[in-house]
Enzyme design. Structure first.
Site, PDB file in Angstrom:
ATOM      1  N   ASP A 245       0.837  -1.202   0.000  1.00  0.00           N
ATOM      2  CA  ASP A 245       0.000   0.000   0.000  1.00  0.00           C
ATOM      3  C   ASP A 245       0.871   1.251   0.000  1.00  0.00           C
ATOM      4  OD1 ASP A 245      -1.937   1.911   0.290  1.00  0.00           O
ATOM      5  OD2 ASP A 245      -2.794   1.098   2.126  1.00  0.00           O
ATOM      6  N   HIS A 341      -9.344  -1.045  -8.102  1.00  0.00           N
ATOM      7  CA  HIS A 341      -9.047   0.153  -7.317  1.00  0.00           C
ATOM      8  C   HIS A 341      -7.867   0.926  -7.899  1.00  0.00           C
ATOM      9  CE1 HIS A 341      -9.054   2.567  -3.638  1.00  0.00           C
ATOM     10  NE2 HIS A 341      -7.744   2.406  -3.564  1.00  0.00           N
TER      11      HIS A 341
END
Length: 433
Positions: A245, A341
């Site tokens: 991330d 995403h």
């Protein structure tokens, strides 16, 4: 979520930022916090909206032995406030305050003076003041940063409405919001980060005590990240979904970094006191982990658009390889699904929208059914949230595959002024304008 992270640690103090990297000396037992610095050589997603909108790895520049973590020091004074471009710390607290009934500009000024003095002391490894709790007596500064911001309501409470930036207008409603108003917004916001939990708590307690009768806590949230040196080599952080991330966070070395993240000076909607400041969007994003963990690894990768093992795009290559949005497999199926995403949040899919993500993970226990209350304390920085956070979140609202597995439960927007020069306190140019 999967496409951003934070700046590399730097080993020397950077011009204009006041950042000094970790010092590699060890302290003898019983040494004082101030003495420790001298001995060590102290001279020297969006889950939701942040995903791939920007990015760059949050790992320190080198694996740091755990025994040296306490010697890292960030500078309080500088062009920008600490806690924005500094490397991500392992422990964090976010806390919002409302000014007390009857408190106004005079009380707020005195409070920011107290807070700035306490932050400067603690970040240097010194006690907070005459009533220090000694919680962190044996520790070095541990890369502590304390950052202060102003919410929308602060300006009305202090008679400074004419100084309120246009960019601080309330965020629009989003379809994914399930916001708890009691845990959202606030007159004042404080971000605390450190590489030692006791040092972080010590700062939190000192800030709360300094509020005295001028302000009361509105909400507080606690977060964590991987500790520096916990991996064999520096790498982008993982979130609680197990995803890499932070791959595409903007880097301070980028030519347009300051333009995207910091307010350059007086301009359309930006008052003079916000020069060198930034805007922080804060979102408590709950991850529905029980639902997420029912997916196969491949299904999780399709939701994100990146490999879980190393963060590489599903179109091929390594973590930092540019994503090929047009690549298909032998059946003609897009390698990166249309609702992934990482595809939706790419800057080139959102008019160049950019923000610097600097989040913490959180876990607040389990409910009566054993469901974990865990997720991301999402914090993103930008020169203008209407050009950074808002367009990306609107795009995500229209069809992000990740939305099924997250829930936005709290939100805040804060104007974070530039750093305090020597002899100044944070917010002085606003409060004495």
């Amino acid at each position: 979520m999967a496409d951003q992270s934070i700046p590399q640690a730097r080993s020397t103090r950077e011009a204009g930022t006041g950042v000094q990297g970790p010092v590699q000396a060890l302290a003898p037992a019983g040494i004082s916090r101030r003495r420790l610095l001298g001995t060590a050589g102290a001279t020297g997603l969006v889950l939701g909206a942040a995903g791939a909108a920007t990015g760059y790895a949050a790992a320190p520049s080198g694996a740091t032995p755990l025994t040296s973590l306490g010697t890292g020091q960030a500078m309080f004074h500088g062009k920008h406030q600490p806690g924005i471009t500094d490397p991500m710390q392992s422990c964090g607290h976010l806390v919002a305050f409302d000014l007390a009934a009857g408190a106004g500009r005079k009380e707020a000024t005195a409070l920011l003076r107290r807070w700035s003095d306490t932050a400067r002391r603690l970040m240097a490894g010194d006690p907070a003041g005459s009533d220090d709790t000694d919680v962190a007596r044996d520790a070095g500064p541990s890369s502590l940063t304390v950052t202060f911001g102003f919410g929308h309501g602060f300006f009305g409470r202090t008679g400074l409405e004419k100084q309120r930036p246009t960019a601080l207008d309330p965020l629009p409603d989003f379809s994914s919001d399930r916001l708890d108003k009691a845990r959202s917004n606030g007159d004042l916001w404080v971000q605390i980060g450190a590489n030692d939990a006791l040092v972080a708590f010590h700062a939190l307690r000192a800030i709360q005590k300094d509020a005295r009768s001028a302000a009361r806590v509105r909400w507080q949230m606690n977060g964590f990240n991987r500790s520096p040196g916990a991996t064999a080599h520096p790498m982008t952080a993982r979130n609680l979904m197990g995803q890499v991330d932070g791959t595409r966070n903007p880097k301070p070395a980028d030519a347009d970094f300051d333009e995207r993240i910091f307010v350059p000076g007086p301009g359309e909607g930006d008052p003079a006191w916000m020069a060198n400041g930034s805007y922080a969007v804060v979102r408590r994003i709950r991850m529905l982990l029980d639902d997420w963990e029912k997916l196969s690894a491949r299904a999780q990768e399709d939701v994100i658009g990146r490999r879980k093992s190393d963060g590489a795009p599903l179109s091929g290559g390594g973590e930092t390889t540019e994503m090929d949005l047009e690549k298909t497999d032998d059946t003609g199926t897009l390698a990166v699904p249309v609702n992934a995403h990482a595809r939706i949040t790419r800057p080139d899919q959102n008019g160049g929208a950019a923000m610097l993500r600097r989040p913490f993970s959180y876990h607040d226990g389990y409910d009566a059914d054993g469901v974990p209350d865990a997720g991301l304390l999402f914090i993103c920085w930008q020169a203008d949230p209407l050009r950074g956070f808002v367009p990306v979140q609107r795009k995500l609202d229209r069809g992000d595959a990740l939305s099924e597995f997250i829930r936005h439960e709290a939100s805040g927007l804060f104007a974070v002024p530039g750093g305090a020069a020597e002899g100044e306190y944070v917010g002085q140019r606003l409060l004495e304008s």
